[in-house]
Structures are given as structure tokens and as C-alpha cells.
Design a protein around this motif. Structure first.
Motif, mmCIF file in Angstrom:
data_model
loop_
_atom_site.group_PDB
_atom_site.id
_atom_site.type_symbol
_atom_site.label_atom_id
_atom_site.label_comp_id
_atom_site.label_asym_id
_atom_site.label_seq_id
_atom_site.Cartn_x
_atom_site.Cartn_y
_atom_site.Cartn_z
ATOM 1 N N ILE A 551 44.008 39.263 44.347
ATOM 2 C CA ILE A 551 44.805 39.861 43.270
ATOM 3 C C ILE A 551 44.345 41.300 43.032
ATOM 4 C CG2 ILE A 551 45.407 39.718 40.828
ATOM 5 C CD1 ILE A 551 44.891 36.653 41.063
ATOM 6 N N TYR A 552 45.313 42.230 43.034
ATOM 7 C CA TYR A 552 45.029 43.640 42.743
ATOM 8 C C TYR A 552 45.902 44.072 41.568
ATOM 9 C CZ TYR A 552 42.801 43.656 47.332
ATOM 10 O OH TYR A 552 41.991 43.366 48.397
ATOM 11 N N LEU A 553 45.246 44.539 40.507
ATOM 12 C CA LEU A 553 45.949 44.870 39.274
ATOM 13 C C LEU A 553 45.614 46.303 38.836
ATOM 14 C CD1 LEU A 553 45.062 41.595 37.316
ATOM 15 C CD2 LEU A 553 47.173 42.034 38.594
ATOM 16 N N SER A 554 46.647 47.011 38.372
ATOM 17 C CA SER A 554 46.397 48.297 37.720
ATOM 18 C C SER A 554 46.148 48.102 36.228
ATOM 19 C CB SER A 554 47.589 49.243 37.927
ATOM 20 O OG SER A 554 47.728 49.563 39.290
ATOM 21 N N GLY A 555 46.344 46.882 35.760
ATOM 22 C CA GLY A 555 46.080 46.548 34.366
ATOM 23 C C GLY A 555 44.846 45.680 34.244
ATOM 24 N N ALA A 556 44.926 44.662 33.377
ATOM 25 C CA ALA A 556 43.784 43.780 33.101
ATOM 26 C C ALA A 556 44.093 42.370 33.577
ATOM 27 C CB ALA A 556 43.468 43.778 31.610
ATOM 28 N N CYS A 557 43.023 41.602 33.808
ATOM 29 C CA CYS A 557 43.154 40.180 34.161
ATOM 30 C C CYS A 557 42.611 39.345 33.001
ATOM 31 C CB CYS A 557 42.381 39.890 35.447
ATOM 32 S SG CYS A 557 42.414 38.141 35.909
ATOM 33 N N ASN A 558 43.507 38.521 32.421
ATOM 34 C CA ASN A 558 43.126 37.686 31.272
ATOM 35 C C ASN A 558 43.128 36.218 31.705
ATOM 36 O OD1 ASN A 558 43.092 39.930 29.421
ATOM 37 N ND2 ASN A 558 45.334 39.923 29.570
ATOM 38 N N ASN A 559 41.919 35.624 31.792
ATOM 39 C CA ASN A 559 41.763 34.235 32.221
ATOM 40 C C ASN A 559 40.619 33.592 31.428
ATOM 41 O OD1 ASN A 559 40.424 32.495 35.006
ATOM 42 N ND2 ASN A 559 42.353 31.974 34.033
ATOM 43 N N GLU A 560 40.656 33.830 30.122
ATOM 44 C CA GLU A 560 39.533 33.414 29.266
ATOM 45 C C GLU A 560 39.360 31.907 29.212
ATOM 46 O OE1 GLU A 560 38.641 36.147 25.671
ATOM 47 O OE2 GLU A 560 40.831 36.135 25.872
ATOM 48 N N ARG A 561 40.414 31.120 29.376
ATOM 49 C CA ARG A 561 40.316 29.660 29.285
ATOM 50 C C ARG A 561 40.292 29.002 30.656
ATOM 51 N NH1 ARG A 561 44.826 28.328 24.589
ATOM 52 N NH2 ARG A 561 43.963 29.729 22.977
ATOM 53 N N GLY A 562 40.392 29.808 31.701
ATOM 54 C CA GLY A 562 40.498 29.238 33.038
ATOM 55 C C GLY A 562 39.273 29.492 33.885
ATOM 56 N N ALA A 563 39.488 29.422 35.205
ATOM 57 C CA ALA A 563 38.392 29.569 36.160
ATOM 58 C C ALA A 563 38.877 30.396 37.348
ATOM 59 C CB ALA A 563 37.907 28.206 36.629
ATOM 60 N N ILE A 564 37.949 31.175 37.902
ATOM 61 C CA ILE A 564 38.226 31.960 39.112
ATOM 62 C C ILE A 564 37.308 31.425 40.197
ATOM 63 C CG2 ILE A 564 38.181 34.250 40.149
ATOM 64 C CD1 ILE A 564 38.596 35.432 37.373
#
Length: 790
Positions: A551-564
Motif C-alpha cells: 500500500i502506497y498512500l499520499s495521505g494517512a493509514c488508519n488501522n487503530e483497531r486492526g492488524a498489519i
């Protein structure tokens, strides 16, 4: 006017006067038998141009209609009539007669001129054919001559001479008024040095005289002179151009200035001055030393300014003089020159009149899926509503420093402003209005659109085919593998192996799986992401896990309740994650504060630019090779043209000899000459055929060069567009500041890799509920960057 008692006499007289016809015949109506011709009808046959006037009783009118038609009578005069009636009719008939004669003469003239023009056209066609043959021959001769010139001198000598600007640039002279002034001052200084050399050699006690010999001596360098003395040999011809009157003026001025300080002393005096410049050399100040002699003058200040290259914005001599005899002795400095300040550009601005950061939040279900059916207050506009307005950028104005050098200004920022589907520009293209009802939208490239909604029943698959819609698409089911969706915003239940290209947002109720091509210019929301590749200009919000994905983002990644897990995630605006990694999964790579998304896009553009430049270089090389072949052909054509010319000259000489032998009995000599002429004619013909063959080859080369030049032009235009795309990507990147921060709400596993703009870290152990961010440290003037874990 003639009157006849008998119609026969009148007709006979009319026939006799055909060379000078009458303009009017007047006849009283006479009853005739059917089939007979009237007097006026017979008169018409004798003199068609003569006007015919019939006088009759009104009661007899019905019975002479046929007579009127057959005779072509021009007018009737009913009885009784007055003299005035008669005179009016006579004048009218006379005018009609004269007009008829003029028309006839004009028609005759036109026929004659048409005949002449036809003959001229015929002659011109013959001449055109002759001239075409002559032009073709002359063009051939010109090409032969050009080939000779190019063969002798090469291409460079035949090109246009250098322009004035090029010549001045070679002499380091700016092509503007200040550059011209400085060049003039330099020349004036050099000429002054020449005459000062002469003046320095004279005896002050004697009257000064000047001759041409003195000038030649002064202008010619002597043996043993050092290299730093001005080489004035190029001015040797100057003395011969000076008139006695001009020499006398020089002598007069030299005698008047006998008390002037010598050049060497002036140089010593200049050391008592100091020049100070402001940071951008927009101002220059002069200061006089305390031990300066009393003999300093305005002229010396001018020499100092010239020596320091100060040429613009110099104050008046009166101000310098006032300073020299006033504040200068008190140690005060003088603003001696002031340049022109640059005017900064006015940046372009855009004002939007609808929510540009609207996100479809949806309702989060207990299982983590997102219900986008309850869309809340979605922005909606009617037709003909102002959506956005733009304040156009204004370029700045460069300034000039005191040395006459331009102070550049940056180009103004011109933000993207485009009218997309459902919108229109005003005439000035400074405002965007809606042309339909719908949801207003702004994408990352500056395109404003008003989007209608297209709802698909079920899935996107074989029944629907690929979707390409200028609006928002709603898919209650799944976008299946192998199918494509291109639209503004897409709302779907699930995406499985499809290709998605959006200028707006992507909202997925469930998840994205096995999808390797997702390009989104807006924001993305999903429950989970598995084995997928995602590129987005906006933010990514994922409720559950991100697994085996890139994943490539110019913004932010929000995954506070999940897992990477086992994923590569890059987000310019930082990452918020619940869990990163576990003991069974491979380490994840997390990059924060770096816009790898735009970097990758830029790299693709740069790769295309590099490819285009390589092609341009290759085409240019091919053109150079073709020009070399063309140059070789010029030499070959020149050689064959010489053979042809010599053969024709020899043929003419031999024909003269043969003509001289025609009266003699020397048949063998005549035969020998004739055979030689035939051989020479064959030789000239062969040379001519070769010349024509080489000309055809040259034409083909020129055609191929033209084609390649068109290809180069197309590649250069493509490069221009690519450079503009790069500049636009830079504008997008500058809109938001990077945030090199990784926030962990639960745990990050050891061996996870973290990258920031200036630092890199592999975690040696696991951390819980932490904030990892890049910080800078200054140690001994050296700036260090580290990733700190709080």
C-alpha cells in the motif's frame, strides 16, 4: 429631323443613312391587311437600334396590338397629345437610344477584350510551359552550385551569419540597454587610456601638439611591454580616420587639463574609498577614509564605481559632490547607487463553495463491516450553482541590482482548476458552475465535477461487463475478478481481483481481496485488505486486518483497531495501527513521512522522459548521419557536374572544328570529330543521369530527415507534458506536510522495519502502546536524525 409624306421614301432614306442612323422614327397608325408588315416593322429590319414611336387613336389600340408586338415598338403616344407630351417622349426615346448604343459598344468591347484575353491566356500557357522547363533547369543548376559550395566550404559556411545577440554574448555583453551602456563605457575607457598614454609622454612645460605619428606610436605596443598593458593594436587604423580639426580639439582639451591628476595618482586615491553592498546588491554605499587627501573629486568616484561594476541607479553628481565636501569627512557613508526591487509574484488561489473533504463515514456494524446505505447529509447541488472560483496568478517583475544584473523572481503557483463532468466554465475560465443536479466533487488533480449516481443491481461481472461512468457507481454486490470499474466514486460490498480506477473515493463494505491494480485519487474505506496492491492520493481507513498487501498512500493509514501482517505500508501522513506483525508472519515494512506514492509516479514519468530523450538522441544521431550522406552526395554531384560541364565545353569546341572542316574533303577528320562528339555526349548524358539519381536520393534523405524531425517534435511535446505532470505532482506534494509518526495502540512485533525521511530502524524487541517518530538532534553543528520510541 426629316419628314416624309410617303412611307416608302422614309424607308429608303433610312436605309441610305445606315452609317449615321436616326435615333427615332414616329409613325401614325395605318390599318393594314393581315399578314402584311407595318412601316415600323420594316424600319426595325433596316435599323434595329432606332427607337420606334407609334401615334394612334385610343379607340384603335385593340386592333394594332399585333402590329406593336411584331414591330417591337418602344412607345405609343395616344391622340390627342400636347407638345410637351411629344417632347417628353422624344427625350425618353433619345436617352433609351443612347443607352442602347453604349451597351452595344460595351458588349463589342467586352467581346474584343475576351478574345484578346483568350489569346493572352494561350500565350501565357505556352510561356508557363517554357518557364516551368527553365525553372526546373535553373533549380537543377542551383542544386549543383549548392553542392559545389557545400563540397568546398562545408555546411557551416553557408548558414546565416551570427545574430547581433550571439556576437554580444561571445563578448560577455548583456543584450539590453544596461549591457550596451556598460560596453560603451568600456570602449570609452579603452579609448581614454589610449590618449592618456599620449598625454603622459609630453613635456608639461611645452605646448602640446598631436600628429598622426603620435597616435600610431601610442596605438602600437612596443617591445618589452608587459602582458597586462592594453593591446590597442586593433585601433591602428583609428589615427588615419581622425581629421585635423578633431586633432586640434584634442590638443586644446589636453592643454586645458594640464593640472589634472595623473592616472597613477588617481589609482592611489581610489584606495581611500570603500564600497559596501547590501545582501542582494540592491544598494551600494561608499565611504571615504579618514586619511584621504583633499584632491578627491566626483570623477574619481565615478572611476571607482566603474571599477566595481556599478552602473545602475547611481545618484546625481551634485549629491556626490555635496557628500565629498560635507558628511564624507565625518565618516558618514553615502547611498551611491540603488537598484530596482523585484516584485514578488501573486500566487493563484481557488475558493470552493461546497465541502471538498466530505467522507462517507457509513455505519460500522458489529462484525466490522461498513453500511454505506445510510449516507447522511451528502453534499448536493442544483443546476447553475457556482461551485468554485479562481484568482489568477500574476507573474512577478524581476529587479535590477546596482551592477545591472537581473534579480529573478520565481514563477507563481498556478493551482489546477478544471471543469469536469456536470460542470462548465464561465467565459473567462475563472468560475465553475454546475450544469446538472448531483453530488459535487473535487479530485486531487483539481477537477471539479457534479456526479450523478449509477446503481447496478447485483454484481459487476459477465452480465454487466466493465463499467466506465462519469459519476458515482453503487454496486450492492461484488466487483468480480477480471472486470474493470472506472468512475468518480465507487461504493461496493466487495472487490475480488478486479481493476479499479477512481478519481474520487472507494468505499467497500466488506473487503478487498486479490486485487493488484487499485488506483484511487480520493480516500479508501474497507473492512479488510488481503493480498492486494493499492495506490491512493488520500487516506486509507481499514477496520480489521491488512494482510500480504502493498500500500502506497499520499495521505494517512488508519488501522487503530486492526492488524498489519506481512505487508508493506507507506503513508506520508503517518500510520495508526493496532497490531503490527506476529510471531508466525514475516516482518512488515512501515514507511512514514515519505510520499513513496508520488515518488513512484514521478519515477515512472522520469523513466518515460529518459526514454523519450534517448529516442530524441537516437533520432538526432540518425539525422546527423543522413546529413553526412547528404554532404557526400553534394561532393559526388559536384564531380559529375564538372564532368558534364567539361564534356559540353569540349563538344562545343569540336562542333566548331567540324563546321570549319565541312567545306573540305577531309572526311576522316570529320568522322573522327563526330565520333568524339558522340562519346562526349554519352559521357555528359551519363553524368546527367547520375546527377538526377543523386538528386532523387537527396530528396529521399530530406524527406526522411523531415519525418524524423517531426518525431522529435512530438517527443519534445510529450516531454513538455511529462514535465508539467512532474510539476503538478510537486504541487500536490507541497499541499500537505509529512508526518513521520507511527502510532501503535496495542503491539508492534520485533523485527518490524520502520522507515522515515532520514532514518531507518529494525526493532530489536516488541513494544506495546507506543509512539514511534523521527526527531532531529544537533550535536556540534551536525544534524542527526533518529527514530525515538515513546
Amino acid at each position: 429631323m426629316d419628314c416624309f409624306a410617303s412611307p416608302v421614301d422614309g424607308l429608303q432614306h433610312l436605309a441610305q443613312e445606315s452609317a449615321s442612323p436616326y435615333f427615332l422614327i414616329i409613325e401614325g397608325y395605318v390599318e393594314i391587311e393581315q399578314g402584311q408588315k407595318t412601316i415600323l416593322a420594316k424600319a426595325k429590319e433596316i435599323s434595329p437600334e432606332t427607337q420606334r414611336l407609334l401615334v394612334a387613336e385610343p379607340s384603335a389600340l385593340p386592333s394594332f396590338v399585333n402590329a406593336i408586338n411584331s414591330a417591337g415598338i418602344n412607345a405609343c403616344l395616344p391622340l390627342p397629345f400636347t407638345d410637351e407630351d411629344l417632347f417628353v417622349q422624344v427625350r425618353l426615346r433619345h436617352d433609351e437610344y443612347e443607352a442602347g448604343r453604349k451597351i452595344k459598344n460595351l458588349q463589342k468591347t467586352i467581346r474584343r477584350q475576351n478574345k484578346q484575353l483568350f489569346q493572352i491566356a494561350g500565350n501565357l500557357r505556352k510561356k508557363e510551359t517554357q518557364y516551368a522547363d527553365q525553372i526546373q533547369q535553373k533549380e537543377k543548376e542551383i542544386r549543383v552550385l549548392e553542392s559545389r559550395l557545400k563540397s568546398i566550404f562545408g555546411d557551416d559556411e553557408l548558414e546565416r551569419g551570427p545574430e547581433l545577440k550571439t556576437l554580444l554574448e561571445k563578448e560577455n555583453i548583456s543584450f539590453n540597454s544596461l549591457g550596451f551602456r556598460q560596453a560603451f563605457d568600456d570602449l570609452k575607457e579603452r579609448v581614454s587610456d589610449i590618449f592618456l598614454t599620449i598625454l603622459s609622454k609630453r613635456d608639461p612645460s611645452e605646448a602640446f601638439t598631436l600628429s598622426e605619428k603620435d597616435l600610431f606610436d601610442a596605438l602600437t605596443p612596443h617591445t618589452g611591454q608587459s602582458d597586462d598593458i592594453i593591446d590597442v593594436s586593433e585601433y591602428e587604423s583609428l589615427a588615419g580616420l581622425l581629421t585635423p580639426e578633431f586633432l586640434n580639439v584634442l590638443v586644446w582639451r589636453a592643454n586645458l587639463e594640464s593640472e589634472r591628476v595623473s592616472d597613477e595618482k588617481q589609482q592611489d586615491v581610489l584606495g581611500y574609498f570603500t564600497i559596501e553592498f547590501s545582501d542582494n546588491r540592491i544598494r551600494a554605499y561608499i565611504r571615504l577614509g579618514k586619511d584621504a587627501p583633499e584632491t578627491v573629486t566626483v570623477y574619481m568616484v565615478e572611476r571607482l564605481l566603474h571599477k566595481n561594476g556599478i552602473i545602475f541607479g547611481i545618484v546625481e553628481d551634485s549629491a556626490i559632490e555635496e557628500w565629498l565636501y560635507g558628511d564624507a569627512r565625518k565618516g558618514e557613508k553615502l547611498l551611491i547607487a540603488e537598484g530596482k526591487e523585484s516584485v514578488p509574484p501573486k500566487q493563484g488561489e481557488i475558493h470552493y463553495y461546497f465541502p471538498t473533504n466530505f467522507k462517507r463515514a457509513g455505519r460500522l456494524n458489529p462484525d466490522g463491516s461498513i453500511d454505506f446505505r445510510d449516507r447522511g447529509d451528502v453534499p448536493y447541488v442544483e443546476e447553475a450553482i457556482l461551485l468554485a472560483s479562481k484568482i489568477l496568478p500574476e507573474p512577478g517583475k524581476p529587479g535590477l541590482d546596482v551592477k545591472g544584473m537581473e534579480i529573478p523572481v520565481t514563477e507563481p503557483v498556478d493551482p489546477g482548476f478544471s471543469a469536469g463532468p456536470g460542470t462548465r466554465f464561465n467565459e473567462e475560465k475563472t468560475e465553475i458552475f454546475s450544469t446538472t443536479r448531483g453530488e459535487p466533487h473535487l479530485d486531487v488533480t483539481g477537477v471539479v465535477s457534479v456526479n450523478k449516481e449509477f446503481k447496478i443491481e447485483g454484481d459487476v461481472g459477465f452480465e454487466t461487463g466493465n463499467i466506465d461512468f462519469n459519476g458515482n457507481v453503487i454496486v450492492p454486490g461484488t466487483v468480480k475478478e477480471g472486470f474493470k470499474v472506472k468512475c468518480v466514486s465507487l461504493t461496493a460490498k466487495e472487490i475480488c481481483g478486479a481493476q479499479v480506477d477512481l478519481s474520487g473515493d472507494l468505499n467497500v463494505s466488506m473487503g478487498i481481496m486479490d486485487t493488484k491494480l487499485i488506483n484511487v485519487k480520493g480516500n479508501i474505506q474497507a473492512k479488510y485488505i488481503h493480498n492486494s496492491t493499492i495506490n491512493s492520493f488520500g487516506d486509507l481507513t481499514v477496520q480489521k486486518e491488512i494482510v500480504d498487501s502493498t500500500i502506497y498512500l499520499s495521505g494517512a493509514c488508519n488501522n487503530e483497531r486492526g492488524a498489519i501482517l506481512n505487508s508493506t505500508v507507506s503513508a506520508k501522513r503517518g500510520i495508526k495501527a493496532g497490531i503490527v506483525g506476529n510471531e508466525s508472519a514475516a516482518p512488515s515494512v512501515l514507511t512514514v513521512g515519505v510520499d513513496e506514492h508520488l515518488i513512484r509516479l514521478g519515477d515512472k514519468i522520469k523513466s518515460k522522459l529518459s526514454m523519450n530523450r534517448s529516442m530524441i538522441k537516437e533520432l538526432s544521431s540518425e539525422i546527423s548521419q543522413m546529413k553526412e550522406v547528404d554532404k557526400w552526395l553534394h561532393g559526388t554531384i559536384t564531380g559529375n557536374a564538372h564532368i558534364q560541364d567539361r564534356a559540353q565545353i569540349e563538344i562545343r569546341e569540336l562542333k566548331k572544328k567540324r563546321s570549319a572542316l565541312d567545306g573540305t574533303k577531309d572526311a576522316a577528320a570529320v568522322k573522327n570529330i563526330s565520333d568524339t562528339i558522340r562519346k562526349l555526349e554519352k559521357k555528359a548524358k551519363n553524368a546527367g543521369e547520375k546527377i538526377n539519381e543523386w538528386f532523387e536520393r537527396q530528396d529521399q534523405i530530406h524527406h526522411d530527415i523531415s519525418k524524423k524531425e517531426i518525431e522529435i517534435e512530438a517527443l519534445e511535446n510529450s516531454n513538455k507534458q511529462l514535465v508539467e505532470e512532474l510539476e503538478y505532482l510537486e504541487q500536490i506534494s507541497n499541499k500537505s506536510e509529512p508526518i513521520p509518526t507511527l502510532s501503535i495502540s496495542i503491539q508492534i512485533q520485533s523485527k518490524s522495519k520502520i522507515k522515515a525521511p532520514h532514518s531507518y530502524k529494525i526493532l530489536e524487541k516488541s513494544f506495546s502502546r507506543c509512539l514511534i517518530r523521527e526527531k532531529s538532534r544537533d550535536e556540534g553543528g551536525i544534524l542527526y536524525y533518529v527514530l525515538e520510541i515513546d
